[in-house]
Design an enzyme around this catalytic site. Structure first.
Site, mmCIF file in Angstrom:
data_model
loop_
_atom_site.group_PDB
_atom_site.id
_atom_site.type_symbol
_atom_site.label_atom_id
_atom_site.label_comp_id
_atom_site.label_asym_id
_atom_site.label_seq_id
_atom_site.Cartn_x
_atom_site.Cartn_y
_atom_site.Cartn_z
ATOM 1 N N ASN A 6 31.718 -44.595 17.347
ATOM 2 C CA ASN A 6 30.689 -45.453 16.760
ATOM 3 C C ASN A 6 30.399 -44.968 15.332
ATOM 4 O O ASN A 6 30.048 -43.809 15.132
ATOM 5 C CB ASN A 6 29.432 -45.374 17.641
ATOM 6 N N HIS A 9 26.296 -44.347 12.095
ATOM 7 C CA HIS A 9 25.527 -43.365 11.325
ATOM 8 C C HIS A 9 26.202 -42.948 10.028
ATOM 9 O O HIS A 9 25.575 -42.307 9.186
ATOM 10 C CB HIS A 9 25.153 -42.176 12.201
ATOM 11 N N HIS A 42 27.220 -51.311 15.669
ATOM 12 C CA HIS A 42 26.088 -52.100 16.164
ATOM 13 C C HIS A 42 25.505 -52.858 14.978
ATOM 14 O O HIS A 42 24.938 -52.252 14.075
ATOM 15 C CB HIS A 42 25.053 -51.148 16.776
ATOM 16 N N ARG A 44 22.711 -54.633 13.818
ATOM 17 C CA ARG A 44 21.320 -54.854 14.230
ATOM 18 C C ARG A 44 20.706 -55.999 13.444
ATOM 19 O O ARG A 44 21.068 -56.244 12.296
ATOM 20 C CB ARG A 44 20.503 -53.582 13.981
ATOM 21 N N ARG A 48 19.818 -52.136 9.633
ATOM 22 C CA ARG A 48 19.396 -50.819 9.140
ATOM 23 C C ARG A 48 20.576 -49.914 8.812
ATOM 24 O O ARG A 48 20.430 -48.953 8.088
ATOM 25 C CB ARG A 48 18.463 -50.135 10.128
ATOM 26 N N GLU A 69 28.639 -53.898 19.232
ATOM 27 C CA GLU A 69 27.380 -53.796 19.985
ATOM 28 C C GLU A 69 26.392 -54.748 19.354
ATOM 29 O O GLU A 69 26.275 -54.795 18.122
ATOM 30 C CB GLU A 69 26.813 -52.392 19.803
ATOM 31 N N THR A 100 18.995 -47.281 20.604
ATOM 32 C CA THR A 100 18.868 -48.036 21.852
ATOM 33 C C THR A 100 18.274 -47.111 22.917
ATOM 34 O O THR A 100 18.780 -46.014 23.138
ATOM 35 C CB THR A 100 20.252 -48.532 22.313
ATOM 36 N N GLU A 150 28.732 -50.918 30.424
ATOM 37 C CA GLU A 150 28.684 -49.604 29.786
ATOM 38 C C GLU A 150 27.496 -48.895 30.406
ATOM 39 O O GLU A 150 26.349 -49.350 30.295
ATOM 40 C CB GLU A 150 28.513 -49.711 28.269
ATOM 41 N N HIS A 190 25.977 -43.050 25.093
ATOM 42 C CA HIS A 190 24.650 -42.735 24.568
ATOM 43 C C HIS A 190 24.305 -41.267 24.807
ATOM 44 O O HIS A 190 24.267 -40.811 25.943
ATOM 45 C CB HIS A 190 23.536 -43.626 25.126
HETATM 46 N N1 PXP Z 1 26.470 -47.002 23.451
HETATM 47 C C1 PXP Z 1 25.443 -47.795 23.086
HETATM 48 C C2 PXP Z 1 25.240 -49.063 23.835
HETATM 49 C C3 PXP Z 1 24.608 -47.468 22.005
HETATM 50 O O1 PXP Z 1 23.599 -48.274 21.661
HETATM 51 C C4 PXP Z 1 24.875 -46.280 21.284
HETATM 52 C C5 PXP Z 1 24.029 -45.937 20.092
HETATM 53 O O2 PXP Z 1 24.325 -46.803 19.056
HETATM 54 C C6 PXP Z 1 25.957 -45.490 21.689
HETATM 55 C C7 PXP Z 1 26.720 -45.849 22.786
HETATM 56 C C8 PXP Z 1 26.313 -44.218 20.983
HETATM 57 O O3 PXP Z 1 25.269 -43.319 21.153
HETATM 58 P P1 PXP Z 1 25.280 -41.938 20.360
HETATM 59 O O4 PXP Z 1 25.116 -42.288 18.905
HETATM 60 O O5 PXP Z 1 24.122 -41.205 20.926
HETATM 61 O O6 PXP Z 1 26.604 -41.297 20.617
#
Ligand code: PXP
Length: 249
Positions: A6, A9, A42, A44, A48, A69, A100, A150, A190
């Protein structure tokens, strides 16, 4: 087990200055070189971190799979139907949350989720539902024709004691087994990181983990490619084949 990286960030850091770098699209390309098999972002409602340009460029340039996402709102659904990701992961979204915070309220939103899933299926887009590991939710996911779930691993990741973590893990294992038995694909994510990933990798029904924050955090010190590679190495080391059992080190 596949690694989904992902890149949200990376965009968070870019948005701290509102400029062009670091670019999450570049991060995605590096992640692919380091063994990521899916790129996750994601989009949003408040934009952001990831923005519309990022999603479009990711779709056009990555060579692996794009997992978008998103909340099931009309604006984002329209973008997804236009972009055609390989997988859409529906998540709940609240403006004030830092990230989330829980799985979808699949009971309260059953009808609208079912309609959204069928809209994506008309365009051959597979749909995953981000769910807490609760039997009723997983059965409902099957009923409304989701392709994947998921499993929300946040509670496990935030556990304060070994016993608490074991309790959440047991729930995740049961959920993964049930989902597979119902012919649902199983992803998880997550809060997963280099220290807590091992028991998740050892659940043979889980096909893919989605990891963002831990990889981007490590990348600041080690570089993005190495951070992704270290995670793919853990996945290879600890993945079990269906007929293997866990033995203590
Ligand atoms: N899965 C989902 C559905 C999420 O919303 C997120 C956060 O964006 C992640 C996985 C990844 O989470 P993390 O950034 O804590 O690895």
């Amino acid at each position: 087990m596949r690694l989904g990286v992902n890149v949200d960030h990376v965009a968070t850091i870019r948005e701290a200055r509102g400029g062009l770098e670091p670019d999450p699209v570049t991060a995605a390309h590096i992640a692919e070189l380091a063994g990521a098999e899916t790129i996750v972002c994601h989009l949003r409602e408040d934009r952001r971190h990831i923005n519309d340009r990022d999603v479009r460029l990711l779709r056009e340039t990555i060579k692996t799979r794009l997992d978008l996402e998103m909340a099931a709102t009309e604006e984002i659904i329209a973008i997804a139907l236009d972009i055609i990701p390989d997988l859409v992961t529906l998540v709940p979204e609240r403006r004030k949350e830092l990230t989330t915070e829980a799985g979808l309220d699949i009971i309260g939103n059953r009808k609208s989720l079912q309609t959204t899933i069928s809209r994506f299926h008309k365009k051959d887009i597979a749909v995953s539902l981000f769910l807490d590991p609760v039997e009723e939710y997983i059965r409902l996911a099957r009923d409304i024709d989701a392709d994947f779930i998921e499993i929300h691993t946040g509670e496990f990741a935030n556990a304060r004691t070994f016993e608490e973590a074991e309790e959440h893990l047991a729930g995740i294992r049961t959920a993964a087994e049930l989902a597979r038995s119902l012919d649902l694909g199983v992803n998880a994510g997550h809060g997963l990181n280099y220290s807590n990933i091992k028991p998740i990798i050892e659940i043979p029904q889980i096909e893919e983990v989605s990891i963002g924050h831990a990889i981007v955090s490590r990348a600041i010190f080690t570089g993005f490619e190495r951070a992704v590679r270290e995670m793919t190495e853990l996945l290879h080391r600890f993945s079990l084949r269906d007929n293997e059992t866990v033995t203590e080190d």
